[in-house]
Write a protein that holds these residues in place. Structure first.
Motif, mmCIF file in Angstrom:
data_model
loop_
_atom_site.group_PDB
_atom_site.id
_atom_site.type_symbol
_atom_site.label_atom_id
_atom_site.label_comp_id
_atom_site.label_asym_id
_atom_site.label_seq_id
_atom_site.Cartn_x
_atom_site.Cartn_y
_atom_site.Cartn_z
ATOM 1 N N PRO A 43 -2.549 8.366 6.457
ATOM 2 C CA PRO A 43 -1.430 7.809 5.766
ATOM 3 C C PRO A 43 -0.817 6.675 6.559
ATOM 4 O O PRO A 43 -0.798 6.723 8.074
ATOM 5 C CB PRO A 43 -0.569 8.994 5.362
ATOM 6 C CG PRO A 43 -1.622 9.931 5.407
ATOM 7 C CD PRO A 43 -2.679 9.550 6.273
ATOM 8 N N ILE A 44 -0.034 5.843 6.223
ATOM 9 C CA ILE A 44 0.703 4.752 7.106
ATOM 10 C C ILE A 44 1.744 5.269 7.693
ATOM 11 O O ILE A 44 2.051 5.240 8.922
ATOM 12 C CB ILE A 44 1.124 3.590 6.224
ATOM 13 C CG1 ILE A 44 0.265 2.788 5.694
ATOM 14 C CG2 ILE A 44 2.146 2.582 6.939
ATOM 15 C CD1 ILE A 44 0.335 1.903 4.565
ATOM 16 N N CYS A 45 2.505 6.522 7.232
ATOM 17 C CA CYS A 45 3.521 7.069 7.776
ATOM 18 C C CYS A 45 3.909 8.405 7.264
ATOM 19 O O CYS A 45 3.273 8.798 6.077
ATOM 20 C CB CYS A 45 4.900 6.458 8.048
ATOM 21 S SG CYS A 45 5.399 5.894 6.308
ATOM 22 N N PRO A 46 4.553 9.419 7.860
ATOM 23 C CA PRO A 46 4.795 10.727 7.251
ATOM 24 C C PRO A 46 5.996 10.673 6.174
ATOM 25 O O PRO A 46 6.617 9.790 6.332
ATOM 26 C CB PRO A 46 5.254 11.571 8.422
ATOM 27 C CG PRO A 46 5.851 10.479 9.438
ATOM 28 C CD PRO A 46 4.968 9.414 9.341
ATOM 29 N N PRO A 47 5.879 11.692 5.346
ATOM 30 C CA PRO A 47 6.955 11.616 4.392
ATOM 31 C C PRO A 47 8.244 11.662 5.022
ATOM 32 O O PRO A 47 8.562 12.367 5.913
ATOM 33 C CB PRO A 47 6.526 12.913 3.586
ATOM 34 C CG PRO A 47 5.165 13.340 4.057
ATOM 35 C CD PRO A 47 4.826 12.885 5.357
ATOM 36 N N GLY A 48 9.199 11.126 4.316
ATOM 37 C CA GLY A 48 10.417 10.667 4.793
ATOM 38 C C GLY A 48 10.741 9.520 5.661
ATOM 39 O O GLY A 48 11.671 8.956 5.910
ATOM 40 N N PRO A 95 1.003 -1.323 0.170
ATOM 41 C CA PRO A 95 -0.008 0.037 -0.100
ATOM 42 C C PRO A 95 0.830 1.242 -0.004
ATOM 43 O O PRO A 95 2.082 1.160 0.623
ATOM 44 C CB PRO A 95 -0.889 -0.219 1.098
ATOM 45 C CG PRO A 95 -0.025 -1.170 2.270
ATOM 46 C CD PRO A 95 0.789 -2.152 1.312
ATOM 47 N N SER A 96 0.398 2.254 -0.722
ATOM 48 C CA SER A 96 1.070 3.705 -0.847
ATOM 49 C C SER A 96 1.206 3.984 0.794
ATOM 50 O O SER A 96 -0.004 4.481 1.238
ATOM 51 C CB SER A 96 0.287 4.553 -1.479
ATOM 52 O OG SER A 96 0.856 5.762 -1.764
ATOM 53 N N PRO A 97 2.406 4.327 1.241
ATOM 54 C CA PRO A 97 2.476 4.659 2.582
ATOM 55 C C PRO A 97 2.422 6.150 2.865
ATOM 56 O O PRO A 97 1.918 6.347 3.939
ATOM 57 C CB PRO A 97 4.144 4.414 2.922
ATOM 58 C CG PRO A 97 4.761 4.613 1.563
ATOM 59 C CD PRO A 97 3.736 4.162 0.552
#
Length: 281
Positions: A243-248, A229-231
């Protein structure tokens, strides 16, 4: 609960993202990835001779077990009678359900089949997930299996929402002088993922990473794709908005089905109903 993915409702939420000065086609697990590819196709419609379309049912994934056991899904509990012996590998280990396909809404694509659902069992004892057993089931089972064996490989369950779209196996990029087609004046990377989608799907024209379609052992029936899945974007799963996690940051997708290095398992069917499987990554 509806297991249909209404593309028109999702397209306005997910326009293609320009990253480092270009766009890119994507492997499909999440809503944003299917929407991205559909937008790119539309924006490049005049840059290809698309050829004849082939109807395809792509499955966009939701996290967890479905309310209704009979739907198309990956991992978890199969739609299977509890009294039937569980399949085992030659070494005696219990196989895991890799995927389950419900064909009842896809008969117009694939024709009459030996059953309503196809269950694909396999194992990863040799390192790469391999399909080892396929079996047909029909809707109407009352005494469904309730527990998984304790010794089979663990696959985090997810289930699909069906989206009727099209594949274009004969598509040709008209301007061969350009390395990449263009969308909004920018290059589109990985354009090979646009005519035929790499996704969990039912249909005759999936994306093949290595094999030419003329080399297939029989007619393609269905395809199981690696789950990723797109995180970083909303709705990594149809049923999860955050979202699963923040950018970076990058997640560890523990126990999600991974077929080699982001590959797929293909199931083919002969005219007499004989099934063949093939794994590519």
């Amino acid at each position: 609960m509806s297991y249909e993915f209404i593309l028109e409702d999702w397209l306005p939420q997910f326009l293609p993202l320009e990253v480092h000065g270009h766009y890119s086609a994507e492997v499909i697990t999440s809503p944003c990835e299917l929407c991205n590819n559909e937008h790119l196709r539309h924006g490049m419609r005049d840059q290809f001779d698309w050829g004849d379309p082939v109807p395809t049912d792509v499955f966009v994934m939701s996290k967890g077990e479905p309310k209704d056991r009979h739907v198309t899904k990956i991992g978890g509990l199969p739609y299977r009678d509890a009294e039937i012996d569980w399949p085992h590998t030659p070494s005696g280990r219990s196989m895991a359900l890799l995927a389950q396909f419900n064909f009842t809404d896809s008969i117009d694509i694939v024709g009459d089949l030996p059953g309503d659902l196809l269950l694909i069992f396999g194992d990863d004892a040799d390192g790469i997930v391999e399909p080892l057993r396929c079996e047909w089931q029909n809707v109407g089972i009352d005494n469904l299996v309730r527990d998984l064996p304790g010794d089979c490989m663990r696959i985090a369950p997810c289930f699909g929402s069906r989206c009727r779209t099209e594949s274009f196996p004969d598509a040709i990029h008209l301007d061969q002088r350009r390395k990449y087609p263009q969308y909004s004046g920018k290059d589109v990377w990985q354009p090979f993922l646009l005519p035929e989608y790499q996704a969990t799907q039912i249909g005759r024209a999936p994306f093949f990473a290595q094999t030419h379609r003329d080399e297939a052992p029989a007619l393609p029936l269905c395809t199981v794709s690696t789950v990723y899945p797109s995180p970083h974007r909303p709705f990594p799963w149809v049923n999860v908005e955050e979202p699963i996690c923040p950018p970076g940051k990058w997640p560890r997708h523990e126990d999600l089905l991974e077929i080699g290095d982001g590959g797929s398992i293909y199931v083919f069917i002969q005219d007499d109903g004989t099934l063949h499987t093939m794994t590519e990554w």
